[in-house]
Each structure stands twice: as C-alpha cells, then as structure tokens.
Design an enzyme around this catalytic site. Structure first.
Site, mmCIF file in Angstrom:
data_model
loop_
_atom_site.group_PDB
_atom_site.id
_atom_site.type_symbol
_atom_site.label_atom_id
_atom_site.label_comp_id
_atom_site.label_asym_id
_atom_site.label_seq_id
_atom_site.Cartn_x
_atom_site.Cartn_y
_atom_site.Cartn_z
ATOM 1 N N ARG A 101 42.094 59.196 11.287
ATOM 2 C CA ARG A 101 40.912 59.323 11.790
ATOM 3 C C ARG A 101 40.942 58.549 13.043
ATOM 4 N NH1 ARG A 101 35.791 56.743 8.868
ATOM 5 N NH2 ARG A 101 36.566 54.921 9.633
ATOM 6 N N ASN A 149 29.312 57.694 2.926
ATOM 7 C CA ASN A 149 28.638 56.330 3.118
ATOM 8 C C ASN A 149 27.701 56.262 4.300
ATOM 9 O OD1 ASN A 149 30.930 55.526 1.351
ATOM 10 N ND2 ASN A 149 32.143 54.719 2.805
ATOM 11 N N ASP A 150 28.159 56.911 5.363
ATOM 12 C CA ASP A 150 27.240 56.891 6.486
ATOM 13 C C ASP A 150 26.007 57.796 6.255
ATOM 14 O OD1 ASP A 150 27.705 54.856 8.531
ATOM 15 O OD2 ASP A 150 29.744 55.822 8.792
ATOM 16 N N ARG A 160 41.795 54.975 8.159
ATOM 17 C CA ARG A 160 40.665 54.338 9.151
ATOM 18 C C ARG A 160 41.786 53.445 10.115
ATOM 19 N NH1 ARG A 160 37.689 53.265 3.844
ATOM 20 N NH2 ARG A 160 35.571 53.997 4.291
ATOM 21 N N GLU A 172 29.001 63.123 8.626
ATOM 22 C CA GLU A 172 28.461 61.707 8.214
ATOM 23 C C GLU A 172 27.182 61.529 8.969
ATOM 24 O OE1 GLU A 172 31.190 58.485 8.795
ATOM 25 O OE2 GLU A 172 31.885 59.161 10.670
ATOM 26 N N ARG A 201 23.447 50.555 5.070
ATOM 27 C CA ARG A 201 24.215 50.201 3.940
ATOM 28 C C ARG A 201 24.741 48.726 3.779
ATOM 29 N NH1 ARG A 201 29.579 53.432 6.708
ATOM 30 N NH2 ARG A 201 30.900 52.021 5.545
ATOM 31 N N HIS A 250 32.399 46.496 3.669
ATOM 32 C CA HIS A 250 33.728 46.061 3.605
ATOM 33 C C HIS A 250 34.195 45.119 2.369
ATOM 34 C CE1 HIS A 250 33.325 48.496 7.255
ATOM 35 N NE2 HIS A 250 34.169 49.071 6.994
ATOM 36 N N CYS A 284 35.471 61.736 1.670
ATOM 37 C CA CYS A 284 36.054 60.355 1.666
ATOM 38 C C CYS A 284 35.273 59.278 1.660
ATOM 39 C CB CYS A 284 37.221 60.515 2.940
ATOM 40 S SG CYS A 284 36.274 60.627 4.520
#
Ligand code: PEP
Ligand code: MG
Length: 577
Positions: free
Chosen positions: A339, A461-462, A299, A438, A472, A191, A509
């Site tokens: 989401r 990402n995941d 998000r 993901e 990550r 983040h 995304c």
C-alpha cells in the site's frame, strides 16, 4: 468480587498480580556513586535526554492536527530546553563534582532554575519556570521508568488509563513479560490495539474507571470476545473456573498450531485466502512463523515514520525486497500487496509538518497527500515497480474518494514506468492495481472504479468510522465505532456484490478480518479473501474449516442484514458458530 467489562482486543485468560500504573511522580532517591561509575551515569543521563526528546517528538506528531499550532509551540520550547548547553553542561559538571546519582542532580539543577525564573517580574520568564520544571520531570521520568517501572511490570497485568504505542515498544524491546493489559481508553482499531495483538498480549480496552480503583492481590483477566472483563478480588471458585477455561483455551491454541500447512477450505470445499497485515518490523519477523498465504496489506508508512527523512528509493527497495523474500517462503498464494504511503491524521512523520486541521481524519491524508506531493509518490512507485518485476507484487492506494484520484494515480504510474524505461532500469511493465475502499463515496462507485483497477480491499477501520461518524480513536463514541453495525454491513454487502458482478477480487484488510465472528458475516456476503495480523489467523482458520459457504450465503446473509443493531448481529453469528 467485582467484574468490570471491556472490549476484547487480544484473546486470553490470565490470573495474576495487577500493576496499577501510578499517576504520581516517582520519588527521587539520592545515593553516592563511585568515580568508576561516572561514565555509566553519564550514559544514563544522555540516554534519558534522548528518550525525553523522542517522547516529545512523538507527542508532537501525535497531537498534530488535533490541537492548535500555537499549543504545539510549547513542545518546541521543551525540545529547545533539552538542547540547552548551559543547563546540560551544568548537570554534567555537578555530576562529576558531587558524585551523586544523576536523577538527584537533575532535580537540584532544575529546582535552582525554576526558583530563579519564578523571581522574575516579566511573565514570559515566569512561564519559563513551568517549562523547565516540566522538562526536568520528563528527564527524571526517563531515568526512573527505565529503572523501576519497566521491571515492576514483569509478569504483571498492567492496569492503566491509557498506554502509548511507544511504551509498548519499549516493553517489548526490553523483553518485559507483560501478562496482560487493561485500559480505560478504548479504540479497537487504534495503533496501540494493533500492537497489543502483534505482541500477543491478552488485552481489554474501554474498562471503565479501572485506573481509579484500588487493586490488590490476584485478579483475573478474561479477554475472550463476548466475555471480556477483569475480575477484582475473585473468589476461589472463580479462580478454579477460569483455570479450567484457560486449559481449554490453551488446548485450542495447541490444536491451532496443527492447522499450519492446511488450506483454509470450508467444509463444502470453498478456498478462502488468509493473508497477513504488516505494520512494522515485528510483523515482518512474524511472517517466518505465520500460517498466512501471503501479505494482503503492507502498511508502508512505518518505514517513513521510522526514518529521519522521506526514505530513498533504495531504502524502500530494501524493505519491499525483504518482505517479498519472506512471502516467497509461505505455503499459499504468495501475493504481496504494497500500500502506498497512508500518512495523515493519527499517522504523522517526525520530519514533516502537516497542516493543522480541525478534522484531520477528514483532511489531508492518504492519497490526498501523495497526489499533492508527486515527487514523494513517484519515488515510492519507482521502488515498487522495480521490486515487482516478475513477481506477484501488487500496488494499492489508500483513501481513494473519487474517480479523478484513481485516474490521476494511473497517469502518474504510467509516467513513472516511462521514466524507468527511458533510464534503462528494470521494472515491471504490468502490475495489478487496487484501491482501499474505506471512504463511503468510493463504496458507491465500485462499478465505475472497476474500469480502472484489478482489485478492491476493504479498509473497515476507516470505513466504519466514516459510516458511523464515530472517530476510531475516541473513547466516548467507541460504542458507535462498531463494524458489525447493520449499516456498515449493508454497505459492505453492496460493495461485495458490485465487485463480484464486475469480476474483481475483493478482500477485507481492516481489523474486522481478524475477528472470526465478523469473518462469518463477511463470507455470507461472498467475500473469500481476508488480511489480518498473523496472530489472528489460526482462530479465523479454525472457524472457516467448519463452515459451509453456500449455506451461510443462503441462510445467514439476509438475517444479518435485517438486524436492528450489532448485538442482534452478534447473537445470530454466535449461535451459528
Ligand atoms: C483500514 O482503514 O481499515 C485500514 C486497514 O487501514 P489503516 O488502519 O492503516 O487506516
Ligand atoms: Mg485506513
């Protein structure tokens, strides 16, 4: 001259003075204050107490699931000390009586109690001495950081072992003009990295040992992909060279501004959708000046994370309505994909105790949490269905691992609609639904999921961390957490093929969508929709305009999928671009 390589997070070239974040505690000065300054000094004190509490709460929630619950109890003790009326009132009283600056008062009072507890025979009380000392330092840190460090960062390049998201926020809120960031810590999808991009700060991560080096005078930070590095004691020639490079980069940025209003169409006429990701209020504000066609990922957890308790239906409606009003003004397709709550692992709520897990990224997160707390889920679905009436708003579910989950989700969605109908509240009876792909298990069931949803969005990402089994957030295995690894690309290619065969929309995304090189690879798999931070859109658009879609599909796809490692993939993509 010394060059230290790193991973590019946000592109830029900066020549400037370094600021090496000190690992040492700042020395507390002592000075007299005038009686009329007392009220201001008291406000500083209260703010410092609040700041220290916030920092502890943040630490507590970010450590949850990563350390044993017993170890977290210490933070509760520290929070209690920060609420201790005896300690606080003594500090206040002494401030009024002695009229010296508050940091010196805090230091003296803390020292007095530390000595007192150290003398005690009972080891439990002796431990209290360490706790009080720790808390005292936290309060003093708040008072001194506020005064010196933040201001010292103005127009500097920050060099540090790591930086917390809350610290970046603080700098942003204080309008500190930070020229660049260099961290030892690595985590391109963390983040902090996402925030650095949001705020547009040239940043490199994973720069080895930088916090242990001596930094003086001018340095050069090059955070362009492929050449990301920081140069210590650069030569005059190097400074000249980078000044020239910077001019070119600035020119590109200027040219990029002209891309606003243009459709992202490839040279052979294929329309590509470029959406924005929203992960906080700053991203939402950035929508006013974006080139995005819509929002491909809202998000929603940031609303939950910033609230005092689970946000009400009305609070959520307020946010979704605000987001929609901004999306409505965009030039493109104007879709808004909301989401549902994706909490757990690195995203924790300050007011909710998540279970302590050995492997939180493999644990209770995303849809697993919301299905287990149906009331929280239903409140969110009600808000989404109400705002979506008559609008291009879609709903997406995170961390779906098997068909049962989506079947259960759809049942709850249907029952929430019935409930709204019975209550006579306006809502949309039809809303497009999608899942984040993901989790590797979902990647192998795209045909099956296609019977239940309208679209797929790849959370690379995941997906990358699960395919590569590389956390990550881990600096040690950052070299494995690479979305351009052939194994990851083969899985993505398979997902894209299945989705297209089943006539389903597919987008990406994850952070990968904001990397122009990666976008070329993804387009060679037939993907035409991307969602990324607003700041990444111009560069991606620029590359897309020059591409020939059918050519990359024919000539690039097989070559990429046949590579042995990510370096080979990057070389091919760079040559192509
Ligand atoms: C992802 O996993 O790629 C994603 C977009 O979701 P998040 O980063 O919020 O986990
Ligand atoms: Mg994710």
């Amino acid at each position: 001259m010394e060059k230290i390589m790193g991973k590019a997070i946000f592109e830029g070239i900066v020549i400037g003075e370094p600021y090496l974040r000190s690992q040492k505690k700042s020395r507390v000065l002592e000075y007299k204050i005038e009686p009329h300054m007392l009220a201001d000094e008291m406000i500083r004190f209260e703010k410092a107490i609040q700041g220290a509490k916030q920092e502890l709460k943040f630490l507590k929630s970010s450590l949850k699931g990563k350390v044993k619950s017993n170890d977290l109890k210490i933070l509760n003790v520290h929070l209690m000390i920060l609420d201790d009326p005896v300690l606080l009132s003594e500090m206040g009283k002494r401030l009024k009586a002695e009229l010296i600056n508050i940091e010196k008062i805090v230091l003296d009072v803390v020292e007095f109690y530390v000595e007192m507890f150290k003398e005690m025979k009972n080891p439990v009380y002796r431990q209290r001495a360490i706790d009080i000392q720790d808390v005292g330092e936290k309060i003093i840190d708040q008072l001194t950081v506020e005064n010196c460090e933040l201001n010292e960062l103005e127009n500097k390049i920050l060099i540090t072992k790591e930086i917390l998201p809350s610290e970046l926020f603080k700098m942003h809120h204080n309008n500190i003009n930070l020229l660049g960031i260099v961290t030892e810590y690595s985590g391109a999808t963390s983040h902090v990295a996402i925030l650095a991009k949001t705020f547009g700060i040239p940043t490199i991560m994973g720069a080895k040992d930088v916090s242990r080096m001596k930094w003086v005078d001018k340095i050069i930070l090059d955070s362009r992909k492929g050449s990301a590095c920081v140069i210590k004691s650069p030569t005059e020639d190097q400074i000249e060279h980078y000044k020239e490079e910077n001019k070119k980069l600035e020119l590109i940025k200027e040219e990029n501004k002209k891309l606003k209003g243009l459709e992202a169409r490839t040279a052979d006429g294929v329309e590509i959708i470029l959406n924005a990701n929203i992960g906080g209020i700053t991203d939402l504000i950035a929508l006013d000046n974006t080139m995005a066609d819509g929002v491909g990922l809202l998000r929603t957890e940031f609303l939950y994370m910033e609230s005092k308790f689970f946000p009400t239906e009305e609070k959520q409606i307020e946010l979704y309505e605000k987001a929609y009003q901004k999306v409505k003004k965009l030039d493109g397709e104007k879709e808004l994909i909301i989401r549902t709550l994706d909490i757990g692992a690195d995203k924790q709520l300050p007011y909710y105790e998540m279970p302590i897990e050995e492997n939180p990224f493999l644990g209770f997160r995303g849809i697993r949490f919301t299905l287990a707390h149906e009331n929280i889920f239903r409140t969110q679905l009600r808000a989404i269905l109400r705002v979506a009436k008559g609008r291009s708003i879609k709903v997406m579910f995170p961390m779906i691992s098997n068909l049962d989950e989506i079947i259960q989700v759809k049942k709850i969605l249907a029952s929430v609609k019935d409930e709204l109908k019975e209550e006579g509240i306006e809502y949309t009876p039809y809303i497009e639904t999608g899942i984040m792909v993901e989790v590797p298990s979902a990647a192998f069931l795209i045909d099956k999921f296609s019977e239940h949803v309208d679209f797929f969005s790849l959370g690379t990402n995941d997906l990358t961390q699960y395919i590569m089994a590389a956390d990550r957030l881990s600096a040690d295995v950052a070299y494995l957490n690479e979305s351009l690894e052939p194994a990851v690309l083969r899985v993505i290619d398979k997902i894209a093929k299945e989705a297209i065969n089943n006539n389903k929309k597919i987008s990406v995304c994850g952070e990968m969508a904001g990397d122009p090189l990666a976008v070329v690879a993804l387009m060679s798999f037939g993907i035409k929709r991307f969602s990324m931070l607003s700041t990444s859109i111009p560069m991606v658009k620029r590359v897309i305009l020059k591409l020939n879609c059918s050519e990359i599909r024919k000539t690039l796809r097989d070559k990429i999928l046949d590579c042995n490692n990510s370096d080979e993939v990057k070389t091919i993509l760079k040559q192509y671009i």
